[in-house]
Scaffold this active site. Structure first.
Site, PDB file in Angstrom:
ATOM      1  N   LEU A  33      17.383  -0.094   2.422  1.00  7.75           N
ATOM      2  CA  LEU A  33      17.716   0.401   3.764  1.00  7.75           C
ATOM      3  C   LEU A  33      16.693  -0.064   4.800  1.00  7.75           C
ATOM      4  O   LEU A  33      16.895   0.133   6.002  1.00  7.75           O
ATOM      5  CB  LEU A  33      17.752   1.936   3.762  1.00  7.75           C
TER       6      LEU A  33
ATOM      7  N   GLY B  64       4.995   4.826 -11.396  1.00  8.81           N
ATOM      8  CA  GLY B  64       4.376   4.325 -10.170  1.00  8.81           C
ATOM      9  C   GLY B  64       4.587   5.274  -8.994  1.00  8.81           C
ATOM     10  O   GLY B  64       3.652   5.559  -8.226  1.00  8.81           O
TER      11      GLY B  64
ATOM     12  N   ASP C 226       3.522   4.988   0.851  1.00 12.57           N
ATOM     13  CA  ASP C 226       4.421   5.900   0.121  1.00 12.57           C
ATOM     14  C   ASP C 226       3.839   7.315   0.117  1.00 12.57           C
ATOM     15  O   ASP C 226       4.568   8.302   0.258  1.00 12.57           O
ATOM     16  CB  ASP C 226       4.604   5.431  -1.333  1.00 12.57           C
TER      17      ASP C 226
ATOM     18  N   LYS D  54       5.518  -3.998  -6.512  1.00 17.30           N
ATOM     19  CA  LYS D  54       4.385  -3.299  -5.879  1.00 17.30           C
ATOM     20  C   LYS D  54       3.034  -3.649  -6.521  1.00 17.30           C
ATOM     21  O   LYS D  54       2.011  -3.601  -5.863  1.00 17.30           O
ATOM     22  CB  LYS D  54       4.618  -1.781  -5.898  1.00 17.30           C
TER      23      LYS D  54
END
Ligand code: ATR
Length: 273
Positions: free
Chosen positions: A18, A135, A109, A68
């Site tokens: 998104l 993670g 995050d 990541k």
């Protein structure tokens, strides 16, 4: 006119992301000369590919699964949070002493999670139940540690959770197997689920609660069944969309120094589901 800055989210696969919609919406709202695309990078040579994107002049990258860790490795410098969490979800361009374009690896995050947490709960309980030790759990655990809460961690592989506790130096009351969820979550004021069961068609069954809050960091189809189960058992629920918007907004702020409208972005995505 100034040349438009180019941004992207990298992942594999990445078409479902998104992020292009969210960031493009903010560029439009704020009249910024910038473009944001999705780049599918396979795992072969991904660290070198990420470094090449800095040299190619990208003004910033977001990083989604499974890159990541590669983004962590591709970063010439790391923020303290990214180093401890062990994952980079945002890359910020830097010019090093040799005049080369490199990346500063950041993690938004955990701050995105804190933003979603604060929207949901005004007073944090002393103990929070955390489900998972992957993670995503590390970013959530790091965030909760920053607020001084004690964690009760449940995971299918408790040893992995123990490793996470040691590496992040977490304050825990207990680490145990996910099988104990029905007993241990019954009286919990707050449960945060980072277990990615929904991605493989599974769902989590929550025990009944009087007034507990259940936050899932997934959103969309991956979270629907688990959130519906929890709501039926009396939990006040929240999906991971606010966390996603929060991490996007914090990345945006690192790149532009501007706070974009988070609530408008949530509304944009929710209204199109
Ligand atoms: P993410 O980056 O989304 O956190 P991850 O690092 O692969 O993904 O972690 C996935 C988490 O979901 C882990 O806590 C994992 O449990 P293990 O540590 O035992 O592997 C959990 N998980 C994934 N599939 C699961 C399943 N079918 N049942 C229970 N837990 C599961």
């Amino acid at each position: 006119m100034a040349q438009a800055k180019t941004f992207a989210v990298i992942g594999h696969p990445v078409t479902h992301s998104l992020s292009p919609r969210i960031h493009s919406f903010w560029y439009e709202c704020l009249g910024l000369a910038a473009t944001y695309t999705a780049l599918d990078l396979t795992e072969e040579n991904v660290v070198e590919d990420i470094r090449a994107l800095a040299r190619a002049g990208f003004a910033g990258l977001n990083v989604t699964l499974p890159h990541k860790l590669a983004a962590f490795e591709a970063s010439e410098n790391l923020s303290d949070a990214a180093r401890l969490i062990g994952a980079v979800n945002t890359l910020v361009p830097r010019v090093n002493a040799k005049g080369q374009r490199t990346w500063l690896g950041e993690n938004t995050d955990w701050t995105g999670f804190l933003w979603s947490l604060d929207r949901m709960i005004s007073q944090l309980p002393e103990e929070v139940v955390l489900l998972g030790a992957g993670g995503a759990a590390r970013a959530v655990a790091y965030a909760l540690k920053s607020r001084g809460v004690t964690l009760l961690i449940l995971n299918r592989t408790p040893e992995k959770a123990q490793d996470m506790v040691q590496e992040l130096n977490l304050d825990v009351s207990r680490v145990t197997h996910l099988d104990e969820l029905p007993d241990l979550a019954r009286t919990a004021p707050l449960v945060v689920n980072t277990i990615s069961l929904g991605h493989s068609g599974g769902e989590l069954m929550m025990p009944m609660t009087d007034s507990g809050v259940f936050m899932d960091i997934s959103y969309g189809k991956a979270a629907d069944a688990t959130l519906a189960n929890a709501a039926r058992s009396g939990w006040k629920t929240e999906d991971g969309l606010p966390m996603l918007i929060g991490q996007a907004a914090d990345a945006f702020h690192l790149w532009f120094g501007i706070q974009p409208d988070r609530d408008a972005a949530i509304e944009l995505i929710r209204s199109s589901r």
